[in-house]
Scaffold this motif. Structure first.
Motif, PDB file in Angstrom:
ATOM      1  N   ARG A  12       1.071  -1.433   0.327  1.00  0.00           N
ATOM      2  CA  ARG A  12       0.064   0.069  -0.513  1.00  0.00           C
ATOM      3  C   ARG A  12       1.248   1.618  -0.352  1.00  0.00           C
ATOM      4  O   ARG A  12       1.887   1.241   0.708  1.00  0.00           O
ATOM      5  N   CYS A  13       0.657   1.646  -0.925  1.00  0.00           N
ATOM      6  CA  CYS A  13       1.475   3.189  -1.608  1.00  0.00           C
ATOM      7  C   CYS A  13       0.481   4.773  -0.577  1.00  0.00           C
ATOM      8  O   CYS A  13      -0.949   4.562  -1.092  1.00  0.00           O
ATOM      9  N   VAL A  14       0.655   5.980  -0.380  1.00  0.00           N
ATOM     10  CA  VAL A  14       0.091   7.488  -0.362  1.00  0.00           C
ATOM     11  C   VAL A  14       1.407   8.157  -1.118  1.00  0.00           C
ATOM     12  O   VAL A  14       2.599   7.786  -1.018  1.00  0.00           O
ATOM     13  N   ARG A  15       0.562   8.657  -1.545  1.00  0.00           N
ATOM     14  CA  ARG A  15       1.241  10.011  -1.827  1.00  0.00           C
ATOM     15  C   ARG A  15       1.942  11.137  -0.986  1.00  0.00           C
ATOM     16  O   ARG A  15       0.618  11.683  -0.620  1.00  0.00           O
ATOM     17  N   THR A  16       2.915  11.284  -1.221  1.00  0.00           N
ATOM     18  CA  THR A  16       3.511  12.179   0.307  1.00  0.00           C
ATOM     19  C   THR A  16       4.423  13.692  -1.237  1.00  0.00           C
ATOM     20  O   THR A  16       4.417  13.548  -1.906  1.00  0.00           O
ATOM     21  N   PRO A  17       4.600  15.127  -0.388  1.00  0.00           N
ATOM     22  CA  PRO A  17       5.084  15.913  -0.947  1.00  0.00           C
ATOM     23  C   PRO A  17       6.918  15.534  -1.805  1.00  0.00           C
ATOM     24  O   PRO A  17       7.039  15.583  -3.016  1.00  0.00           O
ATOM     25  N   GLN A  18       7.111  14.172  -1.459  1.00  0.00           N
ATOM     26  CA  GLN A  18       7.912  13.643  -1.748  1.00  0.00           C
ATOM     27  C   GLN A  18       8.146  13.124  -3.214  1.00  0.00           C
ATOM     28  O   GLN A  18       9.007  12.109  -3.114  1.00  0.00           O
ATOM     29  N   GLY A  19       6.990  11.989  -3.169  1.00  0.00           N
ATOM     30  CA  GLY A  19       5.779  11.691  -3.997  1.00  0.00           C
ATOM     31  C   GLY A  19       5.885  10.256  -3.274  1.00  0.00           C
ATOM     32  O   GLY A  19       5.393  10.693  -1.880  1.00  0.00           O
ATOM     33  N   TRP A  20       5.123   9.650  -4.296  1.00  0.00           N
ATOM     34  CA  TRP A  20       4.861   8.099  -3.836  1.00  0.00           C
ATOM     35  C   TRP A  20       5.490   7.331  -2.571  1.00  0.00           C
ATOM     36  O   TRP A  20       7.293   6.916  -3.090  1.00  0.00           O
ATOM     37  N   ARG A  21       5.163   6.924  -1.325  1.00  0.00           N
ATOM     38  CA  ARG A  21       6.021   6.000  -0.496  1.00  0.00           C
ATOM     39  C   ARG A  21       5.409   4.668  -0.135  1.00  0.00           C
ATOM     40  O   ARG A  21       4.098   4.669  -0.040  1.00  0.00           O
ATOM     41  N   PHE A  22       6.252   4.309   0.543  1.00  0.00           N
ATOM     42  CA  PHE A  22       5.828   2.923   1.212  1.00  0.00           C
ATOM     43  C   PHE A  22       4.196   2.722   2.252  1.00  0.00           C
ATOM     44  O   PHE A  22       5.322   3.614   3.308  1.00  0.00           O
ATOM     45  N   SER A  23       2.915   2.995   2.723  1.00  0.00           N
ATOM     46  CA  SER A  23       2.435   3.216   3.982  1.00  0.00           C
ATOM     47  C   SER A  23       2.940   1.466   4.306  1.00  0.00           C
ATOM     48  O   SER A  23       2.428   1.528   6.260  1.00  0.00           O
ATOM     49  N   HIS A  24       3.132   0.380   3.602  1.00  0.00           N
ATOM     50  CA  HIS A  24       2.506  -1.106   4.044  1.00  0.00           C
ATOM     51  C   HIS A  24       3.384  -1.727   3.076  1.00  0.00           C
ATOM     52  O   HIS A  24       3.287  -1.507   1.826  1.00  0.00           O
ATOM     53  N   THR A  25       4.459  -2.683   3.551  1.00  0.00           N
ATOM     54  CA  THR A  25       4.478  -3.707   2.372  1.00  0.00           C
ATOM     55  C   THR A  25       4.640  -5.403   3.539  1.00  0.00           C
ATOM     56  O   THR A  25       4.714  -5.081   4.586  1.00  0.00           O
ATOM     57  N   GLY A  26       4.492  -5.718   2.575  1.00  0.00           N
ATOM     58  CA  GLY A  26       5.269  -7.197   2.593  1.00  0.00           C
ATOM     59  C   GLY A  26       4.885  -8.562   1.703  1.00  0.00           C
ATOM     60  O   GLY A  26       3.864  -8.027   0.928  1.00  0.00           O
ATOM     61  N   TYR A  27       5.058  -9.388   2.220  1.00  0.00           N
ATOM     62  CA  TYR A  27       4.160 -10.528   1.278  1.00  0.00           C
ATOM     63  C   TYR A  27       3.996 -12.241   1.952  1.00  0.00           C
ATOM     64  O   TYR A  27       3.709 -11.874   3.089  1.00  0.00           O
ATOM     65  N   ARG A  28       3.027 -12.723   1.092  1.00  0.00           N
ATOM     66  CA  ARG A  28       2.561 -14.696   1.691  1.00  0.00           C
ATOM     67  C   ARG A  28       4.147 -15.174   0.343  1.00  0.00           C
ATOM     68  O   ARG A  28       3.144 -15.315  -0.887  1.00  0.00           O
ATOM     69  N   ARG A  29       4.216 -16.516   1.069  1.00  0.00           N
ATOM     70  CA  ARG A  29       4.907 -17.352  -0.053  1.00  0.00           C
ATOM     71  C   ARG A  29       4.181 -18.162  -0.771  1.00  0.00           C
ATOM     72  O   ARG A  29       3.290 -18.272   0.609  1.00  0.00           O
ATOM     73  N   THR A  30       4.091 -18.322  -1.652  1.00  0.00           N
ATOM     74  CA  THR A  30       4.047 -19.811  -2.543  1.00  0.00           C
ATOM     75  C   THR A  30       4.810 -20.927  -2.043  1.00  0.00           C
ATOM     76  O   THR A  30       4.263 -22.157  -2.310  1.00  0.00           O
ATOM     77  N   TYR A  31       6.148 -20.635  -2.270  1.00  0.00           N
ATOM     78  CA  TYR A  31       7.145 -21.598  -2.052  1.00  0.00           C
ATOM     79  C   TYR A  31       8.741 -20.956  -1.313  1.00  0.00           C
ATOM     80  O   TYR A  31       9.049 -19.809  -1.301  1.00  0.00           O
ATOM     81  N   GLU A  32       9.103 -22.064  -0.772  1.00  0.00           N
ATOM     82  CA  GLU A  32      10.933 -21.436  -0.213  1.00  0.00           C
ATOM     83  C   GLU A  32      11.221 -22.940  -0.338  1.00  0.00           C
ATOM     84  O   GLU A  32      10.589 -24.098   0.231  1.00  0.00           O
ATOM     85  N   THR A  33      12.586 -23.271  -0.381  1.00  0.00           N
ATOM     86  CA  THR A  33      13.394 -24.205  -0.694  1.00  0.00           C
ATOM     87  C   THR A  33      14.291 -23.803  -0.354  1.00  0.00           C
ATOM     88  O   THR A  33      15.029 -22.613   0.451  1.00  0.00           O
ATOM     89  N   THR A  34      15.626 -24.734   0.746  1.00  0.00           N
ATOM     90  CA  THR A  34      16.256 -24.617   1.205  1.00  0.00           C
ATOM     91  C   THR A  34      17.535 -25.540   0.726  1.00  0.00           C
ATOM     92  O   THR A  34      17.390 -26.632   0.458  1.00  0.00           O
ATOM     93  N   MET A  35      19.157 -25.147   0.568  1.00  0.00           N
ATOM     94  CA  MET A  35      20.319 -25.828   0.451  1.00  0.00           C
ATOM     95  C   MET A  35      20.783 -25.537   1.202  1.00  0.00           C
ATOM     96  O   MET A  35      21.647 -24.771   1.694  1.00  0.00           O
ATOM     97  N   ASP A  36      21.970 -27.099   1.593  1.00  0.00           N
ATOM     98  CA  ASP A  36      23.136 -26.690   2.779  1.00  0.00           C
ATOM     99  C   ASP A  36      24.431 -26.653   1.634  1.00  0.00           C
ATOM    100  O   ASP A  36      23.737 -28.155   0.930  1.00  0.00           O
ATOM    101  N   LEU A  37      25.003 -26.178   1.527  1.00  0.00           N
ATOM    102  CA  LEU A  37      25.824 -25.396   0.307  1.00  0.00           C
ATOM    103  C   LEU A  37      27.235 -27.356   0.193  1.00  0.00           C
ATOM    104  O   LEU A  37      27.913 -27.130  -0.582  1.00  0.00           O
ATOM    105  N   ALA A  38      27.056 -27.595   1.429  1.00  0.00           N
ATOM    106  CA  ALA A  38      27.903 -28.914   1.798  1.00  0.00           C
ATOM    107  C   ALA A  38      27.642 -29.767   0.906  1.00  0.00           C
ATOM    108  O   ALA A  38      28.404 -30.299   0.095  1.00  0.00           O
ATOM    109  N   ASP A  39      26.191 -29.399   0.327  1.00  0.00           N
ATOM    110  CA  ASP A  39      26.199 -30.676  -0.783  1.00  0.00           C
ATOM    111  C   ASP A  39      26.502 -31.065  -2.145  1.00  0.00           C
ATOM    112  O   ASP A  39      26.168 -31.126  -3.283  1.00  0.00           O
ATOM    113  N   VAL A  40      26.539 -29.417  -2.069  1.00  0.00           N
ATOM    114  CA  VAL A  40      27.286 -28.800  -4.007  1.00  0.00           C
ATOM    115  C   VAL A  40      29.014 -28.006  -3.129  1.00  0.00           C
ATOM    116  O   VAL A  40      28.623 -27.079  -3.438  1.00  0.00           O
ATOM    117  N   PRO A  41      29.644 -29.305  -3.668  1.00  0.00           N
ATOM    118  CA  PRO A  41      31.217 -28.783  -3.473  1.00  0.00           C
ATOM    119  C   PRO A  41      31.481 -27.464  -4.002  1.00  0.00           C
ATOM    120  O   PRO A  41      32.786 -26.962  -4.472  1.00  0.00           O
TER     121      PRO A  41
END
Length: 157
Positions: A108-137
């Motif tokens: 969500r954004c609002v117009r300010t004298p300095q231009g558009w600024r965020f009044s709220h930001t955030g996200y909801r994940r659809t997926y996330e993967t993680t990896m231990d880099l030791a598995d990829v020498p």
């Protein structure tokens, strides 16, 4: 001539660039002081709390990449709502850790004298993967660091 949509897109891109290059003052300037954040349950009550968290937890040893696309932007006077599809990657080579994922930003954004600024930001994940880099020498990370220019230089004539 600029448009609200173009200015809002530029705000989002500036937010992402400042985040990934760790330009914290510029990142902070993307928000109004009472802006809130909610990154899949990691919540922030105001801009100071959000920026402090990012500054303290996304140090130079952490490589991040945030790409957004497929914007849905609605402007209603001096307020706007944006949805973006995020693809992100986080690499912490010193810990042997890699994360990759996707999410939908809800801004969500609002117009300010300095231009558009965020009044709220955030996200909801659809997926996330993680990896231990030791598995990829053979995995290596090479970066130039966060000292990229804030804006591309103007082309010489």
């Amino acid at each position: 001539m600029t448009t609200d949509r173009g200015d809002l897109e530029a705000l989002k891109y500036r937010y992402l660039r400042a985040l990934d290059t760790k330009q914290w003052d510029e990142f902070e300037s993307c928000f109004v002081p009472d802006a809130t954040g909610d990154y899949d349950g990691l919540e922030f009550a105001d801009r100071a709390e959000l920026v402090t968290y990012m500054r303290e937890n996304l140090g130079d040893e952490m490589v991040t990449m945030h790409h957004v696309h497929h914007p849905e932007i609605t402007v209603d006077g001096d307020s706007a709502r944006m949805r973006w599809y995020l693809h992100d990657k986080v690499i912490v080579a010193s810990l042997g850790f890699l994360l990759e994922g996707a999410a939908f930003y809800d801004d969500r954004c609002v117009r300010t004298p300095q231009g558009w600024r965020f009044s709220h930001t955030g996200y909801r994940r659809t997926y996330e993967t993680t990896m231990d880099l030791a598995d990829v020498p053979s995995f290596r990370v090479k970066t130039k660091g966060p000292d990229l220019p804030a804006q591309d230089p103007k082309p010489s004539e």
